[in-house]
Write a protein that holds these residues in place. Sequence first.
Motif, mmCIF file in Angstrom:
data_model
loop_
_atom_site.group_PDB
_atom_site.id
_atom_site.type_symbol
_atom_site.label_atom_id
_atom_site.label_comp_id
_atom_site.label_asym_id
_atom_site.label_seq_id
_atom_site.Cartn_x
_atom_site.Cartn_y
_atom_site.Cartn_z
ATOM 1 N N PHE A 42 0.819 -1.211 0.000
ATOM 2 C CA PHE A 42 0.000 0.000 0.000
ATOM 3 C C PHE A 42 0.849 1.257 0.000
ATOM 4 O O PHE A 42 0.501 2.251 -0.629
ATOM 5 C CB PHE A 42 -1.019 0.009 1.144
ATOM 6 N N VAL A 57 -4.603 10.458 1.930
ATOM 7 C CA VAL A 57 -4.820 9.010 1.806
ATOM 8 C C VAL A 57 -3.913 8.253 2.779
ATOM 9 O O VAL A 57 -4.327 7.268 3.399
ATOM 10 C CB VAL A 57 -4.603 8.539 0.348
ATOM 11 N N PHE A 60 -5.469 8.566 6.156
ATOM 12 C CA PHE A 60 -6.683 7.736 6.127
ATOM 13 C C PHE A 60 -6.296 6.277 6.368
ATOM 14 O O PHE A 60 -6.876 5.588 7.203
ATOM 15 C CB PHE A 60 -7.379 7.910 4.771
ATOM 16 N N TYR A 61 -5.264 5.816 5.647
ATOM 17 C CA TYR A 61 -4.803 4.433 5.822
ATOM 18 C C TYR A 61 -4.352 4.181 7.265
ATOM 19 O O TYR A 61 -4.766 3.215 7.892
ATOM 20 C CB TYR A 61 -3.661 4.105 4.844
ATOM 21 N N LEU A 64 -7.203 4.047 9.881
ATOM 22 C CA LEU A 64 -7.983 2.811 9.792
ATOM 23 C C LEU A 64 -7.158 1.597 10.208
ATOM 24 O O LEU A 64 -7.665 0.644 10.782
ATOM 25 C CB LEU A 64 -8.552 2.624 8.382
ATOM 26 N N ARG A 65 -5.875 1.660 9.943
ATOM 27 C CA ARG A 65 -4.998 0.568 10.359
ATOM 28 C C ARG A 65 -4.906 0.494 11.887
ATOM 29 O O ARG A 65 -4.878 -0.578 12.482
ATOM 30 C CB ARG A 65 -3.617 0.771 9.744
ATOM 31 N N ASP A 68 -8.100 -1.025 13.044
ATOM 32 C CA ASP A 68 -8.027 -2.447 12.725
ATOM 33 C C ASP A 68 -7.191 -3.209 13.768
ATOM 34 O O ASP A 68 -7.509 -4.339 14.127
ATOM 35 C CB ASP A 68 -7.386 -2.576 11.331
ATOM 36 N N MET A 174 -17.068 2.811 10.436
ATOM 37 C CA MET A 174 -16.376 1.510 10.418
ATOM 38 C C MET A 174 -16.279 0.941 11.833
ATOM 39 O O MET A 174 -16.536 -0.240 12.058
ATOM 40 C CB MET A 174 -14.974 1.634 9.807
ATOM 41 N N VAL A 203 -15.614 -3.097 6.911
ATOM 42 C CA VAL A 203 -14.161 -2.998 6.969
ATOM 43 C C VAL A 203 -13.491 -2.631 5.647
ATOM 44 O O VAL A 203 -12.332 -2.240 5.631
ATOM 45 C CB VAL A 203 -13.496 -4.266 7.572
ATOM 46 N N ALA A 204 -14.213 -2.743 4.527
ATOM 47 C CA ALA A 204 -13.579 -2.442 3.240
ATOM 48 C C ALA A 204 -14.444 -1.577 2.316
ATOM 49 O O ALA A 204 -13.933 -0.673 1.668
ATOM 50 C CB ALA A 204 -13.189 -3.738 2.541
ATOM 51 N N VAL A 207 -14.164 1.997 3.052
ATOM 52 C CA VAL A 207 -12.870 2.555 2.618
ATOM 53 C C VAL A 207 -13.031 3.100 1.196
ATOM 54 O O VAL A 207 -12.549 4.193 0.874
ATOM 55 C CB VAL A 207 -11.747 1.495 2.673
ATOM 56 N N LEU A 211 -12.395 6.955 0.104
ATOM 57 C CA LEU A 211 -11.405 7.302 -0.924
ATOM 58 C C LEU A 211 -12.048 8.113 -2.050
ATOM 59 O O LEU A 211 -11.501 9.132 -2.474
ATOM 60 C CB LEU A 211 -10.744 6.031 -1.475
ATOM 61 N N LEU A 239 -11.707 -6.783 -2.752
ATOM 62 C CA LEU A 239 -10.406 -6.939 -2.088
ATOM 63 C C LEU A 239 -10.546 -7.701 -0.774
ATOM 64 O O LEU A 239 -9.765 -8.595 -0.463
ATOM 65 C CB LEU A 239 -9.767 -5.569 -1.820
ATOM 66 N N GLN A 240 -11.559 -7.342 0.002
ATOM 67 C CA GLN A 240 -11.743 -7.965 1.306
ATOM 68 C C GLN A 240 -12.087 -9.443 1.167
ATOM 69 O O GLN A 240 -11.539 -10.284 1.879
ATOM 70 C CB GLN A 240 -12.836 -7.222 2.093
ATOM 71 N N ASN A 243 -9.033 -11.476 0.365
ATOM 72 C CA ASN A 243 -8.214 -11.713 1.556
ATOM 73 C C ASN A 243 -8.823 -12.780 2.460
ATOM 74 O O ASN A 243 -8.118 -13.632 2.993
ATOM 75 C CB ASN A 243 -8.024 -10.413 2.351
HETATM 76 C C1 RWZ Z 1 -6.522 1.655 1.439
HETATM 77 C C2 RWZ Z 1 -6.639 4.024 2.288
HETATM 78 C C3 RWZ Z 1 -6.180 -1.208 6.999
HETATM 79 C C4 RWZ Z 1 -7.271 2.197 3.762
HETATM 80 C C5 RWZ Z 1 -8.606 -0.793 6.892
HETATM 81 C C6 RWZ Z 1 -7.443 0.776 4.235
HETATM 82 C C7 RWZ Z 1 -8.922 -1.828 7.897
HETATM 83 C C8 RWZ Z 1 -9.578 -4.230 7.481
HETATM 84 C C9 RWZ Z 1 -8.675 -4.739 6.389
HETATM 85 C C10 RWZ Z 1 -7.078 0.762 5.681
HETATM 86 C C11 RWZ Z 1 -7.564 -3.507 0.879
HETATM 87 C C12 RWZ Z 1 -7.206 -5.081 2.767
HETATM 88 C C13 RWZ Z 1 -6.653 -2.658 3.022
HETATM 89 C C14 RWZ Z 1 -9.507 -4.488 2.065
HETATM 90 C C15 RWZ Z 1 -8.990 -2.068 2.316
HETATM 91 N N1 RWZ Z 1 -9.820 -2.807 7.432
HETATM 92 N N2 RWZ Z 1 -9.149 -4.611 5.062
HETATM 93 C C16 RWZ Z 1 -6.824 2.593 2.538
HETATM 94 C C17 RWZ Z 1 -7.354 -0.469 6.488
HETATM 95 C C18 RWZ Z 1 -8.091 -4.754 1.579
HETATM 96 C C19 RWZ Z 1 -7.568 -2.309 1.837
HETATM 97 C C20 RWZ Z 1 -7.179 -3.898 3.717
HETATM 98 C C21 RWZ Z 1 -9.496 -3.307 3.011
HETATM 99 C C22 RWZ Z 1 -8.591 -3.582 4.217
#
Ligand code: RWZ
Length: 407
Positions: A42, A57, A60-61, A64-65, A68, A174, A203-204, A207, A211, A239-240, A243
């Motif tokens: 990222f 951004v 923001f990341y 949220l991290r 998380d 969230m 969670v996604a 986001v 964005l 994406l979620q 994963n």
């Molecule tokens: C990409 C700006 C870690 C923020 C969110 C995401 C917590 C749980 C994990 C920040 C791609 C994996 C990162 C699906 C969004 N949520 N899921 C920005 C963040 C996939 C991104 C991670 C979600 C997230």
Amino acid sequence: NEGKEGEAPAGGGEEDAQKKKQSKMEDLSFCNTILTSVSRSFAAVIRQLPSIVLVDVMIFYLVLRALDTIEDDMTFFHKTTATDAMVDAGADAKGDATDSSEDITTNNTIANQAKVSALLSFHKTALTNPDWKLMGCGDGDERRLLEHFPQCHSIFLSLPSESRRIIMDITQRMACGMAEFVTKDLGQGTSDILEYNRYCHFVAGLVGEGLSRLFVSSGLESPSLACELHLSDQMGLFLQKTNIIRDYLEDYVDGRAFWPMEIWNKYSPNGDLGYFANPTTEEAKNAGLACLDELITDALELVPDCLAYLSKLQCVEIFRFCAIPQVMAIATLEKCYHNPNVFTGVVKIRKGTSCLLINSAVDLRGVHDIFHWFAMRIMSKAEGLQRQQQQKKKCSGSKSGDGGGGD
Ligand code: RWZ
């Protein structure tokens, strides 16, 4: 953005202003370093964004991290914070949870209560109190992020007010969604597909919404993008879900699984999601693979909306930022399709493949081609399996009256 927020040094404060600038630089440097350590991939896509949205951004990341990390912490009642409301919650929990730990259920309940209040107050503490931090939560670089959160907050304060508003809004929503899931027992996954989608939305999907709004408020994307809430949600879900599918084993052994029971129940004869983990019998192996393939098929339904979202982007750097994780996801799904390694270890795409994908995800045409290529490969695998099954049927039960030609 600094001048905007009015830090006008009152007469003779020039040295002070210099010091403030110096520490702002240190804070920004901290954010940049910690971003790279928590997520190499990222960090790379964020770094190529135009400078008008880059820091927004990035923060923001990181915010949220941090959230998380709180959500993922399994022994939350041990934690204490530097400030108010959360100290109360932590103190209560500590008082009740004796070290003898006779009653694990009680301790978990207390831990969950402390976690829920930490999540629900996060936007009001972490994003309004500049001194807020949390010690000893999570491990490694994530723990470091929470312990040094004031440095992140300092950069958050220097963002335009609209960016701060967007980040706060998404963080609050969230956290509220995460809190809803803390009290649920996820040892056997989510219940139905609706609940699975709901978790992914919180969670996604959110986001994606955040964005889009940041892109629009920077002026780099058209205001209409912020109205495409369904498309931005599906981007996050794709994406979620990828994963969640890939991380089956890791999540299952952690006791926090997300595979929806509505799907896996059809394949597990003993009603246990763990039936697929490290399978020893041929039956268990095949059941796991069939379940995996169904989940991948469910995720693939999101692809048309993801392509539709990407088609609405105008800025090349934003396009790449959004498209690269998407092409990595389709490559991951193709690698996971009918792959027994999902149940015994980790599945990762090859370095060469990811380089190729990064270089091709420059425009809609390149992304379309990549999606088409991986979709075709999944299709051939599926057709191969179907032929195999028909062959088996013919050999074992030619007298069963099955006409043969399935669909
Ligand atoms: C990409 C700006 C870690 C923020 C969110 C995401 C917590 C749980 C994990 C920040 C791609 C994996 C990162 C699906 C969004 N949520 N899921 C920005 C963040 C996939 C991104 C991670 C979600 C997230």
